[in-house]
Each structure stands twice: as structure tokens, then as C-alpha cells.
Scaffold this motif. Structure first.
Motif, PDB file in Angstrom:
ATOM      1  N   ALA A  20       0.843  -1.023  -0.028  1.00  0.00           N
ATOM      2  CA  ALA A  20       0.001   0.058  -0.020  1.00  0.00           C
ATOM      3  C   ALA A  20       0.954   1.210  -0.065  1.00  0.00           C
ATOM      4  O   ALA A  20       0.637   2.190  -0.662  1.00  0.00           O
ATOM      5  CB  ALA A  20      -0.851  -0.057   1.355  1.00  0.00           C
ATOM      6  N   GLN A  21       2.085   1.011   0.661  1.00  0.00           N
ATOM      7  CA  GLN A  21       2.823   2.396   0.610  1.00  0.00           C
ATOM      8  C   GLN A  21       3.758   2.735  -0.688  1.00  0.00           C
ATOM      9  O   GLN A  21       3.881   3.563  -0.994  1.00  0.00           O
ATOM     10  CB  GLN A  21       3.947   2.186   1.764  1.00  0.00           C
ATOM     11  CG  GLN A  21       3.318   2.307   3.010  1.00  0.00           C
ATOM     12  CD  GLN A  21       4.270   2.417   4.185  1.00  0.00           C
ATOM     13  OE1 GLN A  21       5.078   1.481   4.355  1.00  0.00           O
ATOM     14  NE2 GLN A  21       4.134   3.315   5.204  1.00  0.00           N
ATOM     15  N   PHE A  35      -5.584   3.743   0.381  1.00  0.00           N
ATOM     16  CA  PHE A  35      -4.658   3.168   1.558  1.00  0.00           C
ATOM     17  C   PHE A  35      -5.565   2.631   2.601  1.00  0.00           C
ATOM     18  O   PHE A  35      -5.280   1.496   3.109  1.00  0.00           O
ATOM     19  CB  PHE A  35      -3.905   4.272   1.976  1.00  0.00           C
ATOM     20  CG  PHE A  35      -2.946   3.979   3.194  1.00  0.00           C
ATOM     21  CD1 PHE A  35      -1.946   3.180   3.081  1.00  0.00           C
ATOM     22  CD2 PHE A  35      -3.539   4.326   4.450  1.00  0.00           C
ATOM     23  CE1 PHE A  35      -1.329   2.620   4.121  1.00  0.00           C
ATOM     24  CE2 PHE A  35      -2.829   3.881   5.573  1.00  0.00           C
ATOM     25  CZ  PHE A  35      -1.515   3.173   5.450  1.00  0.00           C
ATOM     26  N   ILE A  58       1.328   4.465  -2.701  1.00  0.00           N
ATOM     27  CA  ILE A  58       1.230   5.981  -2.480  1.00  0.00           C
ATOM     28  C   ILE A  58       2.511   6.424  -3.100  1.00  0.00           C
ATOM     29  O   ILE A  58       2.628   7.447  -3.830  1.00  0.00           O
ATOM     30  CB  ILE A  58       1.289   6.015  -0.961  1.00  0.00           C
ATOM     31  CG1 ILE A  58       0.129   5.631  -0.110  1.00  0.00           C
ATOM     32  CG2 ILE A  58       1.290   7.587  -0.705  1.00  0.00           C
ATOM     33  CD1 ILE A  58       0.044   5.667   1.323  1.00  0.00           C
TER      34      ILE A  58
END
Ligand SMILES: [Zn+2]
Ligand SMILES: [Zn+2]
Length: 242
Positions: free
Chosen positions: A35-36, A69, A39
Motif C-alpha cells: 500500500a505504501q 490506502f 502511495i
């Protein structure tokens, strides 16, 4: 451009099924890292946009990445975080804006959502926060001993740091600095300071060159238990709360 994230993810995927006491944490962290990475890629792929380094100006762009997120945390996070992610997804983004600005001015290692969102942003901007973990690696110049680097807990950049000195208070008398090893984790140790009673973990890349310090640090969570039982406080908790 997200090779660094891919390396962390591969390492988490490799360690999770083999984990010794931290399997659930590593499984969650593997999802969290993905998920990071999303981003980070989202920020870097914005045409004609570069971070200013002033969070207040950059926040509207970062918040565009928030819904995806939160979905990831709802699907893969532990119960309490999943519930909080659900609540946040139904809350006005102004709330998250205020929380992020507060964290920006005065960061804390128990604010999961703030820290998790800002790490990919700060990985790009660099910040100067507390160290999360140290690592030793061979360098051409001092191949016999290896130098120590610290990884920032907030932006995940690394910087060189002297080997025998507390990363929290600067203590450098060897008698005040202790190391704890366990045979289960050959390449990870606790680096503790008797003066300030703080510690962090060190990952020895000269023993395991394929290790990814922020992931292996989580795999070795049982060592944190030992440190806490012996009265040491971690300089900064990692993203999964250990
Ligand atoms: Zn930093
Ligand atoms: Zn210290």
C-alpha cells in the motif's frame, strides 16, 4: 523507481511463511508495504508535480492517495486498525489533514495512519527523524569491521553513524553499551544503552547480505520482548507497533 519498496516486499514475502514468532505481523507488513509503494508511485507519477517539502502545500496531493490506502488497511490490517480505517474512510478529510499536520509538528510512534501515509512522501523529501534500525555492511574502506548505518523511522532514508555509540543519547563508553544476540536470529541483535535505557535493533548485512533491515527487524520481534523485559525502551516503535 519503486525498486526499494519491491525489495522490502520481497523480503517480507520470503520471511512471513518462515517466521519465528512474528508471522502475523510480517503478513500484515507485507500488505502495508504494498500500500505504501502504491502511495509512493502515485506521488511520483503525478505529471508536473514535485513535492515542495512543506507538508501543508503537498497535503492535497497526498490525501488523494488516502482512500486506496484505507481500503488496504481495512482488508489486511488487524481488527482495531481495520475498524479505524473504516471510520476514517467515512470521515471528512479535514480530520486527517489536522492529524497529519499535528504529526508533522510533533511526531509520535503510536500514530499509525499518520506515520504510514507520510513515510512514502518523506522517503522522497527526507526529514531527519529518529532511527528505526541500524545495519552493518562491508565497505571497501573498512572491510574488516563494517560501518554502521541508521535508517530513519519516518522517511526510511539511511545515514552513516559511528558503530560504538548510542543512537539515542550519544553515549560512547563501551562499558555502557550492551548487545544481545539470540541463536534464532543470527544476523539481528539488540543494541542497548545503559545510560538512557533505550535500544534499537541492528541487522548485520555482512552475515546476511540479502536481508532488508526494516523487514528483518520485524521478523526478530521476539528480541524486543527480551529488551522490554530487561527494562529497555525502543527508540522508536516500528509501523506494526513492535
Ligand atoms: Zn527521515
Ligand atoms: Zn543512550
Amino acid at each position: 523507481m519503486s525498486e526499494w519498496w519491491d525489495k522490502q516486499i520481497q523480503r517480507a514475502d520470503y520471511l512471513a511463511p518462515r517466521a519465528n514468532g512474528a508471522k502475523e505481523l510480517l503478513n500484515f507488513y507485507a500488505h502495508l508495504l504494498r500500500a505504501q509503494r502504491d502511495i509512493y508511485e502515485f506521488l511520483r507519477s503525478r505529471r508536473g508535480w514535485l513535492p515542495s517539502g512543506e507538508l501543508e502545500c503537498d497535503l492535497p496531493v497526498l490525501l488523494d492517495a488516502l482512500p486506496e490506502f484505507l481500503k488496504a488497511i481495512q482488508s489486511h490490517g488487524p481488527e482495531s486498525l481495520a475498524a479505524e480505517a473504516h471510520d476514517l474512510s467515512e470521515t471528512d478529510t479535514q480530520v486527517m489533514t489536522e492529524r497529519l499536520m499535528m504529526y508533522w509538528r510533533n511526531s509520535s510512534d503510536i500514530q499509525f495512519f499518520e506515520k504510514a501515509l507520510l513515510q512514502p512522501y518523506l522517503r522522497w523529501v527526507f526529514c531527519g527523524g529518529n532511527p528505526q534500525v541500524s545495519f552493518l555492511k562491508n565497505k571497501e574502506t573498512t572491510a574488516e569491521s563494517g560501518n554502521r548505518d541508521l535508517i530513519c523511522a519516518t522517511c526510511l532514508s539511511s545515514w552513516e553513524f559511528r558503530r560504538v555509540v548510542c543512537a539515542n543519547c550519544g553515549e560512547e563508553r563501551p562499558a555502557k553499551l550492551g548487545y544481545f544476540h539470540s541463536p534464532e536470529f543470527d544476523h539481528v541483535r539488540i543494541e542497548a544503552c545503559e545510560t538512557c535505557k533505550h535500544y534499537l535493533k541492528g541487522v548485520d548485512l555482512t552475515r546476511a547480505g540479502f536481508a532488508a533491515p526494516i523487514v528483518d527487524e520485524i521478523d526478530a520481534a521476539p528480541l524486543d520482548l527480551w529488551a522490554r523485559e530487561h527494562g529497555y525502551t525502543k527508540i522508536e516503535l516500528n509501523l506494526v507497533g513492535v
